[in-house]
Design a protein around this motif. Structure first.
Motif: not given
Length: 716
Positions: A47-62
């Protein structure tokens, strides 16, 4: 439940929730023993603030994650499973699998690699092996030739496009470590592509142009630049921030005296302030007008020159009123059920006689009547009419008044440009006092130089939110013909509203604060919200409260909802297995605070929460005042607020039958604010506040008169 610092690697299997404030995604752990019976099954949730993410999560990503982990047992029905939850983790990173089976599965399942299934992905790995990443990092004819052994041309294109999406992850992960928000990272990569990291290292202050504050970037730069204090990059950035502060106040140019306090606050050194002016000049951030000693930001000066050039070119096209126009005018006037006043006739013929013109005047002076007749005449003459307004409500009201198709300016600018003079075109801008310089610049660049323009509005209303004051500058310059209507129509006069508003506009206090359809309620500041709420309850079906600040709006909304709709069913929804709710109830008035053009709503749209029944991805329904129905989805939840009370800026361009004005002295409440608020009413006004505040606000000149704008000088 227990909590401890930990780290995990996972493959994303679901993304149950995304909003502008929170992203929740889950997946299976990549550790080999995590699914063995003796270790206990578990899955990972972030559970995270979107501004702390380096990319949009997508199913299948690592992904890998580090931080405090909470563990709780979840009963799935068949067995008990552990959930490892990371709330706002210290570090979260996305990566491409490096080798073998993981990489094959990832490419086969990731939508970015369209048309490449598991067999093709396996053939790719067998062909390239450890050279996989180096081969795909750069798209070369040699690489393509090699790939043709296992892939079709379409699949090769999909492979390079899909890989390009992920090859920037290394940069994103580095920027996340530097605490650069994800929104800034995305803008950087779009602008600088893979040179982003190098660009930041060479000059961290470029980040200011992408939304970070000077203080945030200054802290980052200290670690990257050997001696940042006297660096021209730092000084130039400080000047840019100071200039932007002035533009945010609505100015299009400024003076050294106005810039100096901003710079002193940022740099905390008088010598550095002096150097900053030189650094900015060397980088052409502004032009100095030696005659007046004024500083003109390059971008704003360019926009003002472009707008002035177009308007002056149109203003030179006059004496266009010929027999054809006379015939069209007579036909339009003949359709009206009453005789036009002399000033109204002058306004219509002036519009037909000039390629650009203005119709100005206060409430009830007949601007709409003039506009309707002028447009009928133009239509008869074969012109295609493009009638626009800034807000959706204003565009809808304009359509009801003139009978022609209307649109918001945002929609007009999204449509194809008018770049040909084969067909005659007329652009009509209603409520044009709301138009700022950047919007006007975009409009003139969207239409062919031959397109005629009519401005309609009231220059004494609130100035635009953005910089400049286009309509006021046009009127002040006297370069463009302007007909000011000042005779109040008899039907409007019975309310007393037009005369009352005119007195305030002139800085005069009405003899009686309560008169005609206007009611003044002497109220202590602390009781304003309660009195507004009580007045709303008297006639909720045709009423709107207007207040100057968001805090006051929120307080009145909370009280009013409790008073008129405390028992309505709440808007509830389930996300990620949790039952959540917004404090919005069935039949509440709803205000949307963001643009979602694809869904038919924009910032300022109003409606009623007409359903709170969830169905699929929809949690309910809002019926807009236009009659359109909007599904309440995740995307719109964030921008829904109560709308019993709204700020005046949200109401500008709209009218309501009965309005209640919460009058409170403050930075933004001036004569123009009060005048504009009063002109939003069609038939009844209630002003809630103190008579002494009313008098002080009315007597003081409007803040908009202090707004510095160069357009009027360029026009004249």
């Amino acid at each position: 439940m227990n909590s401890a610092f930990h780290e995990d690697q996972l493959r994303v299997t679901s993304i149950p929730y995304t909003s502008s404030k929170m992203v929740i995604f889950s997946g299976t752990p990549l550790k080999k023993n995590s699914y063995r019976a003796n270790s206990g099954k578990y899955y990972v949730t972030i559970k995270v603030d979107p501004d702390a993410l380096p990319a949009q999560p997508a199913i299948g990503q690592y992904w890998s994650v580090k931080g405090n982990r909470q563990i709780e047992k979840m009963d799935t029905g068949d067995y008990v499973m552990q959930q490892h939850t990371y709330q706002s983790p210290d570090h979260v990173e996305c990566s491409l699998p490096e080798t073998g089976e993981q990489l094959i599965r990832f490419i086969a399942r990731e939508a970015a690699f369209k048309g490449i299934g598991e067999s093709k992905a396996r053939a790719l790995w067998e062909l390239l092996g450890k050279n996989f990443h180096s081969t795909l990092r750069i798209d070369t004819p040699e690489s393509r030739e090699l790939l043709r052994g296992v892939l079709s041309e379409d699949s090769i294109i999909a492979l390079f496009e899909g890989y390009a999406k992920y090859k920037n992850l290394g940069y994103c992960n580095w920027m996340s470590e530097q605490k650069i928000p994800a929104s800034v990272q995305q803008r950087l990569l779009k602008y600088h592509t893979e040179q982003s990291i190098e660009a930041i290292k060479q000059n961290p202050y470029v980040l200011i142009g992408f939304g970070m504050s000077f203080t945030e970037v200054d802290a980052l730069s200290q670690a990257q630049l050997e001696d940042a204090t006297n660096d021209d990059r730092r000084l130039s950035a400080a000047l840019e921030v100071a200039i932007r502060k002035e533009i945010e106040k609505g100015h299009t140019f400024t003076t050294q005296d106005n810039l100096r306090p901003h710079l002193t606050k940022l740099l905390k050194d008088k010598e550095l302030v002096a150097k900053a002016f030189k650094a900015g000049h060397d980088k052409a951030q502004y032009l100095l007008n030696h005659e007046t000693g004024t500083y003109h930001p390059t971008a704003q000066l360019l926009m003002e020159n472009v707008v002035a050039k177009r308007l002056k070119s149109l203003a030179a096209q006059k004496k266009l009123y010929d027999d054809y126009a006379e015939s069209a005018y007579c036909s339009a006037a003949g359709e009206l059920p009453y005789k036009l006043l002399k000033k109204q006739v002058e306004a219509i013929t002036t519009c037909l006689d000039n390629a650009v013109s203005c119709i100005t005047g206060g409430a009830g002076t007949g601007k709409t009547t003039v506009l309707r007749a002028a447009l009928r005449a133009y239509h008869t003459m074969g012109f295609e009419i493009h009638a626009v307004a800034l807000s959706g409500r204003a565009a809808m009201r304009l359509h009801e008044s003139i009978g022609f198709i209307t649109s918001t300016i945002a929609k007009f600018l999204r449509d194809d440009p008018i770049d040909s003079d084969k067909q005659k075109h007329l652009l009509v801008i209603d409520e044009s006092s709301m138009i700022d310089l950047p919007t006007m610049y975009r409009l003139v660049n969207h239409i062919h130089p031959s397109v005629r323009i009519i401005f309609a509005g009231d220059p004494d209303q609130l100035p635009p939110i953005g910089c400049g004051k286009v309509l006021a500058d046009i009127v002040e310059s006297k370069t463009i013909v302007n007909t000011t209507l000042n005779i109040v129509k008899r039907a409007e006069a019975s309310t007393g509203i037009p005369e009352y508003s005119q007195l305030i506009n002139q800085g005069k206090i009405p003899e009686c604060l309560t008169t005609g359809a206007i009611h003044f309620h002497e109220t202590d500041k602390k009781k304003i919200p309660q009195v507004c709420c009580e007045l709303y309850q008297q006639s909720p079906e045709n009423c709107r409260v207007m207040a100057p600040t968001k805090a006051l709006v929120d307080e009145i909304n909370k009280l009013t909802q409790e008073a008129v709709n405390h028992s309505g069913s709440r808007l509830e929804f389930e996300m990620h297995g949790e039952q959540l709710f917004l404090n919005l109830r069935l039949n509440d008035i709803i205000l949307f605070t963001q643009n979602h053009y694809d869904k038919g709503i924009q910032n300022g749209s109003l409606g009623i929460l007409s359903s709170v029944v969830a169905s699929g991805e929809s949690y309910g329904e809002v019926t807009l005042d236009t009659g359109d129905k909007i599904e309440v989805t995740q995307a719109v939840l964030d921008c829904m607020k109560l709308g019993y009370a709204i700020t005046l800026h949200k109401a500008q361009g709209s009218q309501f039958s009965r309005i209640i004005i919460a009058l409170q002295k403050g930075r933004i409440v001036d004569r123009a604010w009060l005048y504009t608020a009063i002109t939003r009413a069609e038939s009844e006004i209630h002003i809630v506040g103190s008579a002494s505040d009313f008098a002080e606000i009315t007597k003081s000149p409007s803040n908009s008169h202090n707004r510095r704008s160069y357009l009027s000088r360029l026009l004249s």
